[in-house]
Design a protein around this motif. Structure first.
Motif, PDB file in Angstrom:
ATOM      1  N   ASP A 197      43.470  39.631  40.524  1.00 46.79           N
ATOM      2  CA  ASP A 197      43.226  38.338  39.891  1.00 46.79           C
ATOM      3  C   ASP A 197      41.752  37.989  40.081  1.00 46.79           C
ATOM      4  OD1 ASP A 197      43.162  35.785  38.911  1.00 46.79           O
ATOM      5  OD2 ASP A 197      45.030  35.162  39.877  1.00 46.79           O
ATOM      6  N   SER A 199      40.302  35.355  39.639  1.00 48.35           N
ATOM      7  CA  SER A 199      40.087  34.049  40.248  1.00 48.35           C
ATOM      8  C   SER A 199      39.894  34.155  41.757  1.00 48.35           C
ATOM      9  CB  SER A 199      41.260  33.115  39.935  1.00 48.35           C
ATOM     10  OG  SER A 199      42.455  33.586  40.538  1.00 48.35           O
ATOM     11  N   LYS A 200      40.379  35.260  42.351  1.00 48.72           N
ATOM     12  CA  LYS A 200      40.204  35.469  43.791  1.00 48.72           C
ATOM     13  C   LYS A 200      38.750  35.751  44.155  1.00 48.72           C
ATOM     14  CE  LYS A 200      44.669  35.204  44.428  1.00 48.72           C
ATOM     15  NZ  LYS A 200      45.259  33.985  45.036  1.00 48.72           N
ATOM     16  N   THR A 210      35.234  30.063  37.930  1.00 50.04           N
ATOM     17  CA  THR A 210      36.111  31.207  37.615  1.00 50.04           C
ATOM     18  C   THR A 210      35.863  31.691  36.194  1.00 50.04           C
ATOM     19  OG1 THR A 210      37.812  30.357  39.107  1.00 50.04           O
ATOM     20  CG2 THR A 210      38.499  31.999  37.491  1.00 50.04           C
TER      21      THR A 210
END
Length: 404
Positions: A197, A199-200, A210
């Motif tokens: 992901d 977003s991590k 993000t």
């Protein structure tokens, strides 16, 4: 367009055979057929027109065998590739599909940038063509459009299934609970729990940060692979053949990702509506293979930047849409190594010139295919061997569906 026509005829008049247009497999087959017919049928006319307008390639003498014989060969053949991709897609795909729209925009915008570059080279007699910074600006613009659409559009989702199915009491059947969610996840090849992901990568919870990270990643892939295809287009049939192999692989991945049964069986991320990209992919493959009819050694026409920039951009966007961009170093290994050969050659030459006062080279010449030409390996043999390597890389890429 034909999809909507026959869908209407099927619903309103129950026309025999009209329902076959509901099947992706049928429309994909028709797309590749029409694409091949367009390139083969109209290719000769395009070549004749380009010759009349004296749209010939300007060749810089690099001391390669058979190179100067190519002088005056018509270029801008990428126009027929673009037509053979766009027309079948318009005819057979669902045009409201967000992924199809993105791919059409990518094809036309990068094709226009490449056309401008070829136009300046041919008609303005400027060997340098469009300044590199303007090409990069165009590629970045495409990456920005694609990245922003994939991140913000509500039509771009992945399907998450519940682990606990709910039983329908009346019939005894079971239904699987699922939810279509916005996500920045992608697939990591060769890894068991194979999702990352993006977003991590953001230490904060700010969605705009993000978005910026994700869009920058998209821009990187679009620019890198578009340039990689452009660099690979140096000898007859190399870029078109390699692109066809990659396109066919992406068609298989698109079919699996857009099919709930196959994606569940192979434990692949299910992307709703991505199956429609199979039509675009098959048109893409048909255009590349059909172009080889005239571009195979000895080439009657070159695709020019009109074709090569758009081919690379299409491949990058397809991989991004299917959440397989981390597979690009394997699947697009030919483009990647061609890019790296230029970067390494230039960097090492500058380093040794600064250190020793004389520039040294890693390869006899870059990109890599010219290195083998300098070794006096016949051009058709180089192309065939690169195709074989491309096929092996495609097989490895498909094997990642099970090898984790």
């Amino acid at each position: 367009m034909l999809y909507y026509l026959f869908d209407y005829l099927d619903r309103e008049f129950d026309l025999i055979g009209a329902g076959v247009f509901q099947y992706i497999s049928f429309r994909a087959g028709m797309a590749v057929l029409v694409s091949l017919l367009i390139t083969i049928t109209f290719g000769e006319s395009l070549i004749t027109m380009l010759r009349k307008k004296q749209v010939g390639e300007t060749i810089r003498d690099l001391g390669l065998e058979g190179q100067m014989q190519k002088k005056g060969t018509p270029t801008m053949g990428g126009l027929i590739i673009i037509a053979a991709i766009v027309v079948p897609t318009l005819l057979f795909a669902k045009l409201e599909n967000i992924y199809v729209i993105l791919l059409l925009v990518t094809t036309l915008v990068l094709g226009a940038i490449g056309f401008l570059d070829d136009y300046i080279k041919v008609f303005k007699k400027n060997k340098e063509g469009l300044a590199g910074r303007f090409k990069v600006v165009g590629q970045v613009a495409v990456g920005l459009i694609v990245g922003a659409t994939l991140f913000f559009s509500e039509d771009v989702v992945v399907r998450e299934f519940s682990e606990t199915p709910t039983e329908i009491q009346a019939s005894g059947d079971t239904v699987i609970n699922y939810e279509d969610v916005k996500s920045t996840t992608t697939t990591i090849p060769f890894v068991k729990n194979n999702e990352l992901d993006y977003s991590k990568l953001n230490p904060t919870e700010n969605d705009l940060i993000t978005a910026a990270i994700y869009i920058l990643i998209v821009i990187f892939f679009v620019t890198a692979i578009s340039n990689g295809a452009n660099i690979t287009d140096g000898i007859d049939g190399l870029a078109a053949g390699t692109s066809a192999i990659i396109g066919l692989t992406l068609a298989i991945l698109a079919y699996i990702s857009g099919n709930a049964i196959f994606s569940e069986y192979l434990n692949v991320m299910f992307i709703p509506n991505s199956g429609e990209l199979v039509i675009f992919c098959t048109a893409f493959v048909g255009a590349c293979v059909g172009f080889l009819w005239y571009n195979s050694y000895p080439a009657q026409v070159f695709m020019g930047d009109t074709g090569s920039l758009s081919l690379g951009g299409i491949i990058a966007v397809l991989a991004l849409v299917l959440r397989k961009e981390l597979l690009i170093p394997v699947l697009c290994g030919i483009f990647v190594i061609e890019n790296l050969s230029v970067i390494l050659q230039v960097s090492y030459f500058k380093y040794t010139k600064k250190k020793y006062g004389e520039g040294r080279r890693i390869f006899k010449m870059s990109p890599l295919h010219h290195h083998y030409q300098k070794m006096e390996i016949p051009e058709p043999k180089i192309v065939t061997r690169f195709w074989i390597v491309g096929i092996l890389l495609a097989i490895i890429a498909l094997a990642t569906l099970k090898l984790r």
